[in-house]
Motif scaffolding. Sequence first.
Motif, mmCIF file in Angstrom:
data_model
loop_
_atom_site.group_PDB
_atom_site.id
_atom_site.type_symbol
_atom_site.label_atom_id
_atom_site.label_comp_id
_atom_site.label_asym_id
_atom_site.label_seq_id
_atom_site.Cartn_x
_atom_site.Cartn_y
_atom_site.Cartn_z
ATOM 1 N N HIS A 234 22.613 74.717 71.747
ATOM 2 C CA HIS A 234 23.465 74.117 70.706
ATOM 3 C C HIS A 234 24.029 75.180 69.763
ATOM 4 O O HIS A 234 24.643 74.844 68.757
ATOM 5 C CB HIS A 234 22.664 73.083 69.923
ATOM 6 C CG HIS A 234 21.440 73.649 69.283
ATOM 7 N ND1 HIS A 234 20.398 74.173 70.015
ATOM 8 C CD2 HIS A 234 21.089 73.799 67.991
ATOM 9 C CE1 HIS A 234 19.475 74.606 69.194
ATOM 10 N NE2 HIS A 234 19.860 74.394 67.958
ATOM 11 N N MET A 235 23.757 76.449 70.058
ATOM 12 C CA MET A 235 24.278 77.535 69.222
ATOM 13 C C MET A 235 25.251 78.383 70.035
ATOM 14 O O MET A 235 25.055 78.554 71.244
ATOM 15 C CB MET A 235 23.137 78.438 68.753
ATOM 16 C CG MET A 235 22.188 77.766 67.791
ATOM 17 S SD MET A 235 20.966 78.970 67.247
ATOM 18 C CE MET A 235 19.960 77.941 66.189
ATOM 19 N N ARG B 205 26.440 77.137 77.805
ATOM 20 C CA ARG B 205 26.749 76.361 79.007
ATOM 21 C C ARG B 205 28.051 76.816 79.679
ATOM 22 O O ARG B 205 28.261 76.557 80.869
ATOM 23 C CB ARG B 205 26.803 74.873 78.673
ATOM 24 C CG ARG B 205 27.945 74.506 77.730
ATOM 25 C CD ARG B 205 27.818 73.094 77.243
ATOM 26 N NE ARG B 205 27.229 72.274 78.261
ATOM 27 C CZ ARG B 205 27.748 71.146 78.728
ATOM 28 N NH1 ARG B 205 28.839 70.701 78.271
ATOM 29 N NH2 ARG B 205 27.146 70.443 79.660
ATOM 30 N N SER B 206 28.933 77.481 78.920
ATOM 31 C CA SER B 206 30.200 77.886 79.528
ATOM 32 C C SER B 206 30.134 79.312 80.092
ATOM 33 O O SER B 206 31.136 79.847 80.534
ATOM 34 C CB SER B 206 31.320 77.791 78.483
ATOM 35 O OG SER B 206 31.052 78.697 77.435
ATOM 36 N N GLN C 161 26.593 86.616 82.543
ATOM 37 C CA GLN C 161 26.901 86.643 81.101
ATOM 38 C C GLN C 161 25.712 86.152 80.280
ATOM 39 O O GLN C 161 25.397 86.713 79.232
ATOM 40 C CB GLN C 161 28.137 85.775 80.819
ATOM 41 C CG GLN C 161 29.428 86.409 81.340
ATOM 42 C CD GLN C 161 30.581 85.436 81.386
ATOM 43 O OE1 GLN C 161 30.396 84.220 81.381
ATOM 44 N NE2 GLN C 161 31.793 85.965 81.444
ATOM 45 N N LYS C 162 25.056 85.111 80.791
ATOM 46 C CA LYS C 162 23.861 84.607 80.085
ATOM 47 C C LYS C 162 22.800 85.697 80.018
ATOM 48 O O LYS C 162 22.104 85.866 79.023
ATOM 49 C CB LYS C 162 23.288 83.380 80.815
ATOM 50 C CG LYS C 162 24.062 82.116 80.552
ATOM 51 C CD LYS C 162 23.410 80.964 81.274
ATOM 52 C CE LYS C 162 24.310 79.751 81.216
ATOM 53 N NZ LYS C 162 23.914 78.708 82.156
ATOM 54 N N LYS D 12 29.093 69.932 71.443
ATOM 55 C CA LYS D 12 28.337 70.738 72.396
ATOM 56 C C LYS D 12 29.277 71.471 73.351
ATOM 57 O O LYS D 12 29.048 72.591 73.752
ATOM 58 C CB LYS D 12 27.408 69.803 73.180
ATOM 59 C CG LYS D 12 26.210 70.452 73.807
ATOM 60 C CD LYS D 12 25.349 69.366 74.395
ATOM 61 C CE LYS D 12 24.323 69.918 75.323
ATOM 62 N NZ LYS D 12 23.566 68.847 75.976
ATOM 63 N N ASN D 13 30.392 70.775 73.718
ATOM 64 C CA ASN D 13 31.305 71.364 74.702
ATOM 65 C C ASN D 13 32.336 72.292 74.091
ATOM 66 O O ASN D 13 32.988 73.038 74.793
ATOM 67 C CB ASN D 13 32.050 70.251 75.448
ATOM 68 C CG ASN D 13 31.121 69.513 76.371
ATOM 69 O OD1 ASN D 13 30.063 70.017 76.714
ATOM 70 N ND2 ASN D 13 31.486 68.318 76.761
ATOM 71 N N SER D 14 32.500 72.184 72.775
ATOM 72 C CA SER D 14 33.616 72.907 72.154
ATOM 73 C C SER D 14 33.396 74.409 72.222
ATOM 74 O O SER D 14 32.290 74.880 72.230
ATOM 75 C CB SER D 14 33.773 72.484 70.712
ATOM 76 O OG SER D 14 32.592 72.754 69.997
#
Lengths: 222, 201
Positions: free
Chosen positions: A76-77, A122-123, A128-129, B199-201
Amino acid sequence: MIKIRNACKCYGGIKVLEDVSIRVEKSGILGLAGPSGSGKSTLLRCLQKLETLDGGFLECNGKTGFMFQDFQLFPHMTVLENLVYAPNLNAKNVQCRQNNEKRARETLKNLGIESKMQEYPRSLSGGQKQRVALARSLMVNPDILLCDEPTSGLDVATTMDVVVMLKSVGETGVAMVIASHDLDFLTKISDRIILLKDGKIAVDMETKNHSDPVNHLKKYYA
Amino acid sequence: MIFTLQLMFGGIAIGVTLGVLLSVLRYCRICVAPVKGWVSIIRGTPLILQLSIIYFAAPTMAGIRLDMLPAGVIAFGLNSSAYVAEILRSGVESLPKGQFEAARTLGIPAFHMWKDIILPQVVRNVFPAMVNEIIALLKETTLISIIGGMDMMRRSQIIAAEQFEYFTPLCIAGAYYYCLVLFIEFIGRRIERRMVNDKNS
């Protein structure tokens, strides 16, 4: 720097570490090799005090940073928030916070992912992670960096990137202990390799003393 | 309808507050056995019994005489607290153990870990279950009639008995409840969508 004497650890009656003794005097990269279940991750977790030994003695002088096999970024960060959250908790004023952010930006730049700073984990791709996880663990200014399977799930090209990345961190004077079952990767990066088998030390060797360290280690896998 | 809403909002406010408190006590390993016992007893006994004890038995047992509204709010709140605690427990347990370990390795103190790392993720995970709990509580408020509370359901029954016409009053009461549930679902979906977008932004 690291002293481990007769370390023992059991899970539900199964011995995961049995009489393991390791001494690391100087900084450098120590590789922990071994098949799955050989106890290398457990040893790393004991060094980070995420697990306690059932017997023996373990001493780790210096601050440790830990890179998890599955990264464990906070979802969430943003990438930048992941890096600065913990250091900012100890920041006394705005200046300290700004310094932390500056340092985080520099670390991300050095690892080539400055452009991903405002993105959420998540993206990001696996590689990269991995870089973000490394950057985050470096933000605590560790003396010893503990990496659990840093190349697991990564392709060959990204694995090579990880080698370069970790070597560059090692050159800054940070000692490293890297657990991996990837012998090619470990021999490329480590100064010394300890192979664990069934919770015991099977081999303890300096990489430079062997012309073909991978084949030498493979003999002990059988 | 206002009486029903007062019962629902009062109940959920107590339920969430107490539920969070029970979860914190459980995870801080304080009073674990009493917390488990509380959740077990509340979930293991009917709400109608809990409501009856608070309204009818409390005056004789403890000398406390409560009006219908406070008795209802307390009963629904206490009942909800056990379910909220269980929802939060499932939310915390659904998080990877590594999130706690990552916080520890970064030297994040427990309070900040819970506030900024664990709870924001738990809230996202359990939000749909919490909306379900609010909807269930809204419908459970109809039990207030057993202690004489005049909520929408009870009023419709009285009108039906007076006019010997059951279908229309009961349908109207049903429509009221259904509209309220649809409204809660609508608000819940909007908040959930916003959380997903964040969350997706």
